[in-house]
Design an enzyme around this catalytic site. Structure first.
Site, PDB file in Angstrom:
ATOM      1  N   PRO A 107      18.725 -59.533 -68.113  1.00 47.17           N
ATOM      2  CA  PRO A 107      18.632 -59.495 -69.573  1.00 47.17           C
ATOM      3  C   PRO A 107      19.925 -59.884 -70.286  1.00 47.17           C
ATOM      4  O   PRO A 107      21.009 -59.500 -69.869  1.00 47.17           O
ATOM      5  CB  PRO A 107      18.282 -58.026 -69.861  1.00 47.17           C
ATOM      6  CG  PRO A 107      18.756 -57.275 -68.673  1.00 47.17           C
ATOM      7  CD  PRO A 107      18.544 -58.206 -67.509  1.00 47.17           C
ATOM      8  N   ASN A 108      19.735 -60.639 -71.330  1.00 50.88           N
ATOM      9  CA  ASN A 108      20.782 -61.075 -72.261  1.00 50.88           C
ATOM     10  C   ASN A 108      21.695 -62.160 -71.692  1.00 50.88           C
ATOM     11  O   ASN A 108      22.537 -62.695 -72.414  1.00 50.88           O
ATOM     12  CB  ASN A 108      21.632 -59.883 -72.755  1.00 50.88           C
ATOM     13  CG  ASN A 108      20.784 -58.871 -73.486  1.00 50.88           C
ATOM     14  OD1 ASN A 108      20.082 -59.234 -74.420  1.00 50.88           O
ATOM     15  ND2 ASN A 108      20.799 -57.624 -73.057  1.00 50.88           N
ATOM     16  N   ARG A 113      27.364 -64.800 -76.566  1.00 46.97           N
ATOM     17  CA  ARG A 113      27.350 -63.330 -76.535  1.00 46.97           C
ATOM     18  C   ARG A 113      28.724 -62.808 -76.103  1.00 46.97           C
ATOM     19  O   ARG A 113      29.167 -63.055 -74.972  1.00 46.97           O
ATOM     20  CB  ARG A 113      26.302 -62.881 -75.516  1.00 46.97           C
ATOM     21  CG  ARG A 113      26.321 -61.419 -75.166  1.00 46.97           C
ATOM     22  CD  ARG A 113      25.523 -61.162 -73.910  1.00 46.97           C
ATOM     23  NE  ARG A 113      25.462 -59.739 -73.635  1.00 46.97           N
ATOM     24  CZ  ARG A 113      25.246 -59.230 -72.432  1.00 46.97           C
ATOM     25  NH1 ARG A 113      25.036 -60.023 -71.397  1.00 46.97           N
ATOM     26  NH2 ARG A 113      25.213 -57.934 -72.262  1.00 46.97           N
ATOM     27  N   TYR A 173      32.379 -62.225 -71.827  1.00 50.34           N
ATOM     28  CA  TYR A 173      31.569 -62.997 -70.879  1.00 50.34           C
ATOM     29  C   TYR A 173      31.926 -64.482 -70.807  1.00 50.34           C
ATOM     30  O   TYR A 173      31.358 -65.212 -69.994  1.00 50.34           O
ATOM     31  CB  TYR A 173      30.088 -62.812 -71.225  1.00 50.34           C
ATOM     32  CG  TYR A 173      29.634 -61.364 -71.135  1.00 50.34           C
ATOM     33  CD1 TYR A 173      29.654 -60.698 -69.909  1.00 50.34           C
ATOM     34  CD2 TYR A 173      29.200 -60.658 -72.257  1.00 50.34           C
ATOM     35  CE1 TYR A 173      29.264 -59.369 -69.804  1.00 50.34           C
ATOM     36  CE2 TYR A 173      28.799 -59.329 -72.165  1.00 50.34           C
ATOM     37  CZ  TYR A 173      28.834 -58.692 -70.945  1.00 50.34           C
ATOM     38  OH  TYR A 173      28.446 -57.375 -70.835  1.00 50.34           O
ATOM     39  N   ASN A 227      22.648 -61.139 -60.856  1.00 52.00           N
ATOM     40  CA  ASN A 227      23.316 -60.478 -61.978  1.00 52.00           C
ATOM     41  C   ASN A 227      22.203 -59.814 -62.781  1.00 52.00           C
ATOM     42  O   ASN A 227      21.530 -60.462 -63.587  1.00 52.00           O
ATOM     43  CB  ASN A 227      24.096 -61.473 -62.845  1.00 52.00           C
ATOM     44  CG  ASN A 227      24.875 -60.745 -63.936  1.00 52.00           C
ATOM     45  OD1 ASN A 227      24.658 -59.553 -64.184  1.00 52.00           O
ATOM     46  ND2 ASN A 227      25.774 -61.461 -64.599  1.00 52.00           N
ATOM     47  N   ALA A 261      22.188 -55.334 -67.709  1.00 54.14           N
ATOM     48  CA  ALA A 261      22.140 -53.892 -67.970  1.00 54.14           C
ATOM     49  C   ALA A 261      21.168 -53.150 -67.048  1.00 54.14           C
ATOM     50  O   ALA A 261      21.320 -51.937 -66.842  1.00 54.14           O
ATOM     51  CB  ALA A 261      21.776 -53.650 -69.433  1.00 54.14           C
ATOM     52  N   GLU A 283      25.424 -58.682 -55.330  1.00 51.70           N
ATOM     53  CA  GLU A 283      25.452 -58.229 -56.731  1.00 51.70           C
ATOM     54  C   GLU A 283      26.621 -58.904 -57.433  1.00 51.70           C
ATOM     55  O   GLU A 283      27.723 -58.977 -56.894  1.00 51.70           O
ATOM     56  CB  GLU A 283      25.627 -56.708 -56.773  1.00 51.70           C
ATOM     57  CG  GLU A 283      25.765 -56.180 -58.184  1.00 51.70           C
ATOM     58  CD  GLU A 283      25.916 -54.664 -58.238  1.00 51.70           C
ATOM     59  OE1 GLU A 283      25.899 -54.004 -57.168  1.00 51.70           O
ATOM     60  OE2 GLU A 283      26.056 -54.149 -59.358  1.00 51.70           O
ATOM     61  N   HIS A 303      28.669 -59.558 -61.302  1.00 51.46           N
ATOM     62  CA  HIS A 303      28.894 -59.336 -62.737  1.00 51.46           C
ATOM     63  C   HIS A 303      30.056 -60.203 -63.185  1.00 51.46           C
ATOM     64  O   HIS A 303      31.075 -60.288 -62.482  1.00 51.46           O
ATOM     65  CB  HIS A 303      29.202 -57.866 -63.024  1.00 51.46           C
ATOM     66  CG  HIS A 303      28.124 -56.959 -62.544  1.00 51.46           C
ATOM     67  ND1 HIS A 303      26.929 -56.829 -63.213  1.00 51.46           N
ATOM     68  CD2 HIS A 303      28.019 -56.205 -61.428  1.00 51.46           C
ATOM     69  CE1 HIS A 303      26.148 -56.012 -62.537  1.00 51.46           C
ATOM     70  NE2 HIS A 303      26.776 -55.614 -61.447  1.00 51.46           N
ATOM     71  N   ARG A 323      35.128 -50.958 -67.687  1.00 51.59           N
ATOM     72  CA  ARG A 323      34.462 -50.878 -68.986  1.00 51.59           C
ATOM     73  C   ARG A 323      33.903 -49.468 -69.214  1.00 51.59           C
ATOM     74  O   ARG A 323      34.372 -48.504 -68.603  1.00 51.59           O
ATOM     75  CB  ARG A 323      33.382 -51.968 -69.057  1.00 51.59           C
ATOM     76  CG  ARG A 323      33.980 -53.388 -68.899  1.00 51.59           C
ATOM     77  CD  ARG A 323      32.931 -54.455 -69.032  1.00 51.59           C
ATOM     78  NE  ARG A 323      32.308 -54.441 -70.357  1.00 51.59           N
ATOM     79  CZ  ARG A 323      31.166 -55.074 -70.654  1.00 51.59           C
ATOM     80  NH1 ARG A 323      30.544 -55.771 -69.693  1.00 51.59           N
ATOM     81  NH2 ARG A 323      30.663 -55.027 -71.857  1.00 51.59           N
TER      82      ARG A 323
HETATM   83  C1  DQA Z   1      27.045 -57.772 -66.764  1.00 51.80           C
HETATM   84  C2  DQA Z   1      27.614 -56.362 -66.956  1.00 51.80           C
HETATM   85  C3  DQA Z   1      26.541 -55.420 -67.458  1.00 51.80           C
HETATM   86  O1  DQA Z   1      27.089 -54.125 -67.646  1.00 51.80           O
HETATM   87  C4  DQA Z   1      26.001 -55.914 -68.779  1.00 51.80           C
HETATM   88  O2  DQA Z   1      24.950 -55.059 -69.230  1.00 51.80           O
HETATM   89  C5  DQA Z   1      25.570 -57.320 -68.738  1.00 51.80           C
HETATM   90  C6  DQA Z   1      26.379 -58.292 -68.018  1.00 51.80           C
HETATM   91  C7  DQA Z   1      28.153 -58.781 -66.373  1.00 51.80           C
HETATM   92  O3  DQA Z   1      27.800 -59.868 -65.920  1.00 51.80           O
HETATM   93  O4  DQA Z   1      29.341 -58.502 -66.569  1.00 51.80           O
HETATM   94  O5  DQA Z   1      24.570 -57.705 -69.345  1.00 51.80           O
HETATM   95  O6  DQA Z   1      26.098 -57.735 -65.698  1.00 51.80           O
END
Ligand code: DQA
Length: 147
Positions: free
Chosen positions: A10-11, A18, A23, A74, A77, A98, A100, A107
């Site tokens: 998501p996102n 964003r 990011y 990735n 959230a 995994e 990020h 954070r």
């Molecule tokens: C993320 C870190 C997550 O905490 C966050 O909700 C994201 C992006 C990252 O790539 O740093 O959406 O996965």
């Protein structure tokens, strides 16, 4: 040919606009092209997908079994909330790296826990977009797929 799924949650479709201070300025299509190019250079196939929906991500992980040899995930959230993604990974028994972009441990406290980490072969975080190629290299090494 070894095939890897790069799955974004998501996102992450908003990458580039964003919170670029966290990011970065690279867009998702650019990240996906980077991954495909890296795959080509390493002699593997890289297929990319993204969804904002938890169930669609579960479906994508299920569908990866038999179609791909591993996943770079990735989960955004959902990393911090989703037992369903944890169980989906267990269910397919595919190796998952995994990933990020940000260093989730530097954070907010709610980002420190990952439901993915216990079922992943490893985690890469904090290196921005280069994390995707680092994660691909880690998975390629794990699979013994380097050509
Ligand atoms: C993320 C870190 C997550 O905490 C966050 O909700 C994201 C992006 C990252 O790539 O740093 O959406 O996965």
């Amino acid at each position: 040919m070894t095939s890897v799924l790069v799955l974004n949650g998501p996102n992450l479709n908003l990458l580039g606009t964003r919170q670029p201070e966290i990011y970065g300025a690279t867009t998702l299509p650019e990240v996906e092209q980077l991954c495909r190019d890296h795959g080509t250079a390493q002699g593997i196939e890289v297929i990319c997908a993204q969804s904002n929906h938890e169930g669609a991500l579960v479906d994508a992980i299920h569908a990866a079994k038999g179609a791909h040899d591993g996943i770079v995930l990735n989960a955004g959230a959902y990393t911090h909330t989703s037992i369903a993604l944890h169980d989906a990974i267990l269910g397919t028994e595919l190796p998952v790296v995994e990933l990020h972009l940000s260093n989730i441990h530097a954070r907010e406290a709610f980002r420190h826990h990952s439901y993915i980490a216990p079922v992943a072969i490893g985690m890469i975080c904090g290196f921005g977009v280069s994390g995707y190629t680092l994660a691909l290299d880690a998975l390629i090494g794990h699979l013994g797929a380097r050509t």
